[in-house]
Write an enzyme that holds these catalytic residues in place. Structure first.
Site, mmCIF file in Angstrom:
data_model
loop_
_atom_site.group_PDB
_atom_site.id
_atom_site.type_symbol
_atom_site.label_atom_id
_atom_site.label_comp_id
_atom_site.label_asym_id
_atom_site.label_seq_id
_atom_site.Cartn_x
_atom_site.Cartn_y
_atom_site.Cartn_z
ATOM 1 N N SER A 40 0.846 -1.230 -0.104
ATOM 2 C CA SER A 40 0.134 -0.030 0.095
ATOM 3 C C SER A 40 0.912 1.482 0.019
ATOM 4 C CB SER A 40 -1.082 -0.046 1.285
ATOM 5 O OG SER A 40 -1.901 1.006 1.118
ATOM 6 N N ASP A 165 -6.023 -3.499 -2.064
ATOM 7 C CA ASP A 165 -5.112 -3.239 -1.253
ATOM 8 C C ASP A 165 -4.402 -4.372 -0.587
ATOM 9 O OD1 ASP A 165 -3.768 -2.075 1.361
ATOM 10 O OD2 ASP A 165 -4.307 -0.376 0.641
#
Length: 286
Positions: A40, A165
């Site tokens: 991320s 993510d």
């Protein structure tokens, strides 16, 4: 890569600014990576570090975090966000500002092969319901996949798969560094694992605590199963800020400098206490 040094950069949105302070402390102590692994926001910071693993990257990181593109990533007003959610049914924000930020900072045609040190980027495959590690080919699509926060951004398509993510499956990807046979692993985490959990008292709190348990379970398991002979250093974030548990804390870019400064001071002291004095002190001793 046996005997090498790995930097592992965790996810955490705007709290990922602490990783800039940690990197400064590491480089000032003469510690540089042979491998970078990121999830991320850690994938974004990690890519810039892998591109330029020197103190010079600090200015690049600061420029990226202070750029108009960074402000635009979550910059849409509530009405525009809700309008987009109604139209798409899946997300509040457009991924285009983040893509523009990456193109400006890394170059539109950036590849894993063009980086100064190897980089691994962790994302979650929707179709396979599995962790996926990107380490070759085009760089920006992989980072967008790793940073596609569910609800905030749409799933990112890479090839025939869709990704969200990487924090959903591996927020602090220590295992990848271990698999690469790194002997020293420096963990750059955003501070959530430092904060004790308490029983939730609201619906929002319940979701947050549930996610934190999932996140910390993987982190704790990776530490508990660390092979003999591997040295692991979890750098301190410098502490949470007031309001970090707010549902809209991810938009608080005004806290970036404070987070960087706190993390730098805490990580500098942490490294010094463990025998990693800054280069200036090493030079004086010689």
């Amino acid at each position: 890569m046996q005997g090498s040094t790995a930097f592992v950069l965790g996810g955490g949105g705007v709290r990922g600014a602490v990783e800039i302070g940690m990197i400064r402390a590491l480089f000032e102590a003469g510690i540089h990576p042979d491998l970078v692994v990121g999830t991320s926001i850690g994938a974004i910071n990690g890519a810039l570090i892998a591109q330029d693993p020197t103190l010079g990257v600090i200015d690049t990181l600061l420029d990226a975090w202070a750029s108009p593109e960074a402000n635009a990533v979550y910059g849409d007003g509530l009405v525009m966000q809700l309008t987009r959610l109604v139209k798409t049914k899946t997300h509040l924000n457009s991924p285009r500002p983040l893509e523009e930020l990456l193109e400006r900072s890394l170059g539109a045609g950036a590849t894993f092969e063009g980086l100064a040190v190897p980089l691994q980027v962790v994302a979650a495959s929707i179709e396979r319901a599995a962790e996926h590690v990107f380490d070759e080919g085009p760089l920006i699509p992989a980072i967008l996949a790793s940073a596609a926060v569910p609800g905030l951004f749409p799933p990112a398509r890479v090839g025939d798969e869709h990704f969200i993510d990487g924090g959903v499956v591996n927020s602090i990807p220590i295992e990848q560094a271990v698999t690469a046979r790194a002997q020293r692993i420096f963990v750059l985490q955003v501070g959530r694992v430092e904060t004790p959990l308490e029983a939730p008292s609201s619906a929002v709190d319940t979701a947050r605590v549930a996610f934190e348990i999932a996140r910390r379970h993987r982190f704790a398991r990776d530490i508990a199963t660390l092979p003999d002979g591997v040295d692991l250093f979890v750098l301190p974030s410098g502490g949470a800020l007031a309001g970090d548990d707010s549902i809209r804390a991810y938009r608080r870019l005004e806290t970036v400098k404070l987070r960087i400064d706190h993390a730098y001071e805490a990580s500098r002291d942490f490294l010094y206490e463990r025998g990693f004095p800054p280069l200036s002190e090493k030079g004086a001793a010689e």
